[in-house]
Motif scaffolding. Structure first.
Motif, PDB file in Angstrom:
ATOM      1  N   ARG B  90       0.831  -1.195   0.000  1.00 24.31           N
ATOM      2  CA  ARG B  90       0.000   0.000   0.000  1.00 24.31           C
ATOM      3  C   ARG B  90       0.873   1.254   0.000  1.00 24.31           C
ATOM      4  O   ARG B  90       2.048   1.236   0.357  1.00 24.31           O
ATOM      5  N   ARG B  91       0.276   2.364  -0.389  1.00 27.09           N
ATOM      6  CA  ARG B  91       1.019   3.598  -0.634  1.00 27.09           C
ATOM      7  C   ARG B  91       1.771   4.049   0.598  1.00 27.09           C
ATOM      8  O   ARG B  91       2.919   4.501   0.522  1.00 27.09           O
ATOM      9  N   LYS B  92       1.105   3.898   1.767  1.00 28.18           N
ATOM     10  CA  LYS B  92       1.772   4.362   2.983  1.00 28.18           C
ATOM     11  C   LYS B  92       3.040   3.557   3.223  1.00 28.18           C
ATOM     12  O   LYS B  92       4.080   4.102   3.624  1.00 28.18           O
ATOM     13  N   TYR B  93       2.980   2.252   2.954  1.00 24.42           N
ATOM     14  CA  TYR B  93       4.168   1.426   3.161  1.00 24.42           C
ATOM     15  C   TYR B  93       5.256   1.784   2.162  1.00 24.42           C
ATOM     16  O   TYR B  93       6.438   1.810   2.486  1.00 24.42           O
ATOM     17  N   ARG B  94       4.832   2.057   0.936  1.00 15.96           N
ATOM     18  CA  ARG B  94       5.818   2.374  -0.096  1.00 15.96           C
ATOM     19  C   ARG B  94       6.537   3.667   0.189  1.00 15.96           C
ATOM     20  O   ARG B  94       7.653   3.873  -0.242  1.00 15.96           O
ATOM     21  N   ARG B  95       5.867   4.585   0.887  1.00 18.35           N
ATOM     22  CA  ARG B  95       6.449   5.905   1.082  1.00 18.35           C
ATOM     23  C   ARG B  95       7.146   6.065   2.411  1.00 18.35           C
ATOM     24  O   ARG B  95       7.514   7.175   2.760  1.00 18.35           O
ATOM     25  N   ARG B  96       7.339   4.978   3.133  1.00 19.63           N
ATOM     26  CA  ARG B  96       8.095   5.102   4.387  1.00 19.63           C
ATOM     27  C   ARG B  96       9.505   5.545   4.051  1.00 19.63           C
ATOM     28  O   ARG B  96      10.071   5.076   3.080  1.00 19.63           O
ATOM     29  N   PRO B  97      10.089   6.406   4.836  1.00 18.89           N
ATOM     30  CA  PRO B  97      11.405   6.974   4.491  1.00 18.89           C
ATOM     31  C   PRO B  97      12.465   5.924   4.218  1.00 18.89           C
ATOM     32  O   PRO B  97      13.237   6.068   3.276  1.00 18.89           O
ATOM     33  N   LEU B 101      14.298   5.401   0.511  1.00 16.14           N
ATOM     34  CA  LEU B 101      15.743   5.449   0.313  1.00 16.14           C
ATOM     35  C   LEU B 101      16.208   4.274  -0.543  1.00 16.14           C
ATOM     36  O   LEU B 101      17.017   4.442  -1.460  1.00 16.14           O
ATOM     37  N   GLU B 102      15.669   3.086  -0.234  1.00 17.07           N
ATOM     38  CA  GLU B 102      16.016   1.900  -1.033  1.00 17.07           C
ATOM     39  C   GLU B 102      15.658   2.116  -2.487  1.00 17.07           C
ATOM     40  O   GLU B 102      16.419   1.808  -3.395  1.00 17.07           O
ATOM     41  N   GLU B 103      14.446   2.634  -2.684  1.00 19.93           N
ATOM     42  CA  GLU B 103      13.955   2.844  -4.058  1.00 19.93           C
ATOM     43  C   GLU B 103      14.852   3.819  -4.806  1.00 19.93           C
ATOM     44  O   GLU B 103      15.193   3.618  -5.962  1.00 19.93           O
TER      45      GLU B 103
END
Lengths: 148, 706
Positions: B90-97, B101-103
């Motif tokens: 989910r979007r919230k998980y994807r946008r964790r800092p 950084l990994e992305e």
């Protein structure tokens, strides 16, 4: 969920006419099937043949060892079993069926066949006349042991 | 089965061989054993488990099975095809800092990202150039706004993609090796006394070793370290990534040719500081006041004297995260008008150990700690007092030097790696306007500054860039349907997508096997601009050279690839001259070719259909090759044929405009281009004709050598 139960009849096919294998016994599964159905119709009539037909199949047929395994549904199998001794010809050859074993699964039939063949091999050893033949048979037997 | 033995004897025919009997039986036994061992089951593995050990999750998670059955279960699952695509988190998980950084690390492994990439990516259109992802133009600001930033405020560009090469060694060992790379006639070089001191930055065009008649590699800027003894000096050379590789090869051949012995003798060390330093460029009248917002109060007072062009000042500043203003400053601070003391050019930035130490502080004193302390201040948005973990950061402020007749005040800031975002935000909040590659190009076009960021037209890097642009323009042209394409053959435009300088020079009587160059010799340029017939000899015109010019129109503006032409003797000024429409012999040919091609395609399709229905797969009637050939032929028929530039048109062509547009700084149409050197004496009263590509009108223009 109904379970289809089967019975597998292992039978040895013994040719009656010429004991000298001038003509090789040409075992075809279709021929065996037809002759089995004909024999059952002869003994038990149309009802018998119809009862057996669904689920009737020749699962294993080996010409060199003259063994066939015929499958039938559990229930009508008694009709089939009682009409097997009356089977006199397969295709054009006169034969006699000798049923050895009835199994509920194919694997059990194979296990029986394996034991049967091993006993036969032992007796072939006894029947040997020359030393050379005995040696050869010992070789073959050891190969099968390893193959096991 | 009583007569078993009896029957058995009866079974075996009399002339059977025992051996044959035994072999057959043995084969049977082996086959049966195999069948027994590997039963052909119709059940799945998990159906063999007792009911109390089966789990719902084992349908998709094989780890729920007992270990012995796991492998078989996995292989059975694999047989039913590839598993469903894993659900996108989910979007919230994807946008964790941490995940962000990994992305970013994954994305930036292929293309280099600048440190300020994230800030730019949110506000700029980005491009990939020279192995970097660079901001091209602003999403929100237009072209005129960016021009106004340079003219009236302060434009801020992140040029950290410039590569720095550090050379350390005794002074009289470094300079002689670098001397063959630059031509002293073009200006002061590495060893010029004004730069040796380390108080000024110099710029020089470098060539391949000892071959000044071939094109240059490019323009580089250099900086000596201040305050060193002549037996151990440091030199920083900043060069553009487009010709970085070529330059390195030249340096290695200079210093490495007599290889190890030379290096040991003279103790010259070359280090590549490619990612270790950051550089920002500020141009505009308020550049210095924007910078002074970073400085301490005492230095701010004396800053005014260190603003002479080209001067290098080394200052130590506080961590910019402490002094970040709360909201963007639009008015500029006024500076004290006069003072005497000049800031020293000495700086701790040159020390690699100091740089590493400072880069470490960034991670040891992270942003969130700073923000936490700032939020506890009594007056929100004020400066944070001096913190115990702070270290003063050394900066080098390099003022803009005179590059052309227009001078735009400004400076460059150089600082260690890792601090780019902090300084960038501080500068933006102090009133700088961010710019991208397009703004750099426009600065170069309007004022002719920032030429170290642009590629020379006769260098390899410049030629590659021109070829790429040609491909792009040609694709755009051929994407249009034939009816809406401008017919460059009829409108007599020889080079609509890129300029073939070799052709121009050949038509003016030069031999161009070695290639051409642009005239950079300052003395010769001076004499040419004076246009005194006595001083010019035939020798100056013997080499195939181009001269850089600027043309100015009163009405209208030139475009890229416009033609600069020579008026005839009796042409009156401001009289309208038109190029008549040329014949297009290709038009008939194209029509015939098109008809032929369509009939050819139809026959091929028929043949394919026949071969399909007759199932005679003897030949494959594929029309791909035919289509490709036709496309090439048609394209070549649309492009203007190569013709003699001096005689094919109404007025002879002497040069071309590489960049032409309405010049916002001057308020009239300007073109920057090059003309053949032989045509310079033939220009009378600095008047020439200019014709835009795809038009037939010759416009009168003033020409000046720049």
């Amino acid at each position: 969920m109904v379970r289809f139960k089967n019975r597998y009849f292992t039978a040895e096919i013994i040719p009656l006419d010429n004991g000298h294998t001038v003509q090789p016994l040409n075992l075809k599964t279709y021929d065996i099937l037809k002759s089995v159905l004909a024999a059952t119709e002869q003994i038990h009539g149309e009802f018998g043949a119809a009862a057996i037909k669904n689920g009737l199949d020749v699962k294993y047929c080996n010409e060199s060892t003259q063994i066939a395994i015929i499958r039938c549904r559990h229930g009508p199998h008694r009709l089939l079993a009682s009409s097997l001794p009356f089977l006199s010809s397969i295709g054009k050859r006169k034969v006699q069926l000798q049923s050895m074993y009835t199994g509920a699964t194919l694997v059990k039939c194979y296990k029986f066949l394996k034991k049967f063949h091993q006993e036969k091999m032992n007796e072939a050893l006894k029947m040997c006349r020359t030393e050379e033949e005995k040696k050869k048979i010992f070789e073959i037997m050891s190969k099968t042991k390893y193959g096991l | 089965m009583t007569d078993n033995k009896y029957k058995m004897v009866g079974n075996v025919p009399s002339d059977i061989s025992v051996v044959r009997f035994a072999t057959v039986r043995a084969q049977e036994i082996v086959a049966l054993t195999k069948m027994i061992e590997n039963p052909q089951t119709t059940k799945l593995i998990f159906q063999k488990l007792p009911c109390h050990m089966r789990r719902r999750a084992m349908s998709h998670n094989p780890n729920r099975m007992p270990r012995l059955l796991r492998e078989a279960h996995k292989s059975q699952m694999a047989k039913s095809g590839p598993a469903l695509k894993p659900k996108r988190p989910r979007r919230k998980y994807r946008r964790r800092p941490s995940r962000l950084l990994e992305e970013y690390k994954k994305r930036s492994s292929k293309m280099s990202w600048l440190e300020t990439h994230l800030w730019h990516a949110k506000r700029f259109h980005m491009t990939a150039k020279w192995g970097y992802r660079l901001p091209e133009k602003s999403c929100a600001r237009g072209h005129r706004f960016c021009h106004r930033s340079v003219a009236e405020h302060c434009l801020l560009v992140d040029i950290s993609y410039l590569c720095c090469i550090e050379i350390q060694g005794p002074q009289n060992a470094i300079i002689p090796e670098l001397a063959p790379l630059c031509d002293p006639k073009t200006g002061p070089t590495f060893g010029a006394s004004s730069f040796l001191n380390g108080t000024r930055e110099g710029r020089v065009t470098i060539f391949q070793r000892n071959s000044f008649s071939r094109g240059p590699i490019g323009l580089v800027t250099f900086l000596w370290r201040h305050g060193e003894t002549p037996d151990m000096r440091t030199l920083w050379i900043w060069c553009h990534p487009a010709f970085y590789e070529q330059f390195l090869v030249e340096l290695n051949s200079s210093y490495g040719s007599n290889s190890d012995s030379l290096i040991e003798q003279t103790k010259i060390k070359i280090t590549l500081n490619k990612g270790k330093l950051n550089r920002f460029r500020l141009r505009g009248p308020f550049a210095h006041s924007v910078i002074s917002n970073l400085l301490d109060k005492e230095i701010r007072k004396v800053f005014i004297a260190s603003q002479s062009p080209g001067f290098v000042a080394g200052v130590d500043v506080r961590d910019p995260r402490m002094i970040l203003p709360q909201s963007r400053v639009k008015e500029h601070t006024s500076m004290p008008s006069q003072c005497e003391t000049v800031i020293t050019s000495r700086s701790r930035l040159w020390d690699a150990s100091v740089r590493d130490q400072i880069a470490q502080v960034r991670t040891s004193f992270p942003d969130y700690v700073v923000n936490g302390r700032r939020s506890q201040l009594l007056v929100p948005g004020s400066e944070l007092p001096l913190q115990p973990e702070e270290i003063p950061i050394p900066l080098l402020i390099v003022n803009a030097s005179h590059e052309s007749s227009d001078f735009v005040p400004g400076c460059d800031v150089i600082f260690p790696a890792g601090w780019a975002t902090a300084f960038w935000l501080a500068l933006i909040y102090s009133g700088g306007h961010a710019g991208g590659l397009k703004d750099v190009e426009s600065m170069n076009f309007e004022y002719q500054i920032c030429s170290d960021l642009c590629l020379e037209v006769d260098s390899n890097a410049g030629k590659t860039a021109a070829a790429e642009q040609k491909v792009k323009l040609m694709e755009d042209y051929f994407r249009k349907p034939p009816k809406t394409r401008t017919n460059f053959i009829k409108l007599a435009t020889p080079f609509p997508f890129s300029i073939d300088w070799n052709r121009l020079l050949i038509d003016w009587g030069y031999q161009v096997e070695q290639g051409f160059t642009v005239l950079r010799d300052k003395k010769l340029l001076n004499t040419l601009s004076l246009n005194n017939q006595n001083l010019l000899s035939e020798l100056t015109f013997s080499y195939p050279q181009l001269v850089a010019v600027t043309i100015r129109l009163k009405h209208g503006s030139p475009r890229d690839f416009s033609m600069i032409c020579l008026p005839k003797m009796d042409d009156k000024f401001n009289s309208p001259i038109n190029e008549p429409i040329h014949q297009d012999p290709g038009a008939k040919e194209r029509k015939i070719l098109r008809q032929q091609h369509s009939s050819q395609l139809k026959t091929l399709a028929k043949k394919r259909k026949e071969s399909r229905s007759s199932d005679d797969k003897v030949k494959d009637f594929c029309s791909d090759a035919v289509i490709a050939i036709h496309k090439e032929k048609m394209r070549s028929l649309w492009l203007p044929p190569s013709c003699n530039l001096k005689t094919s048109y109404v007025r002879p062509v002497i040069g071309f405009v590489t960049k032409g547009d309405f010049g916002l700084s001057e308020g009239k149409g300007i073109g920057r281009g090059y003309i053949v050197i032989r045509s310079v004496p033939q220009i009378s009263a600095s008047l020439v004709l200019v014709r835009n590509p795809g038009t037939s009108l010759y416009m009168w223009a003033e020409i000046a050598l720049c």
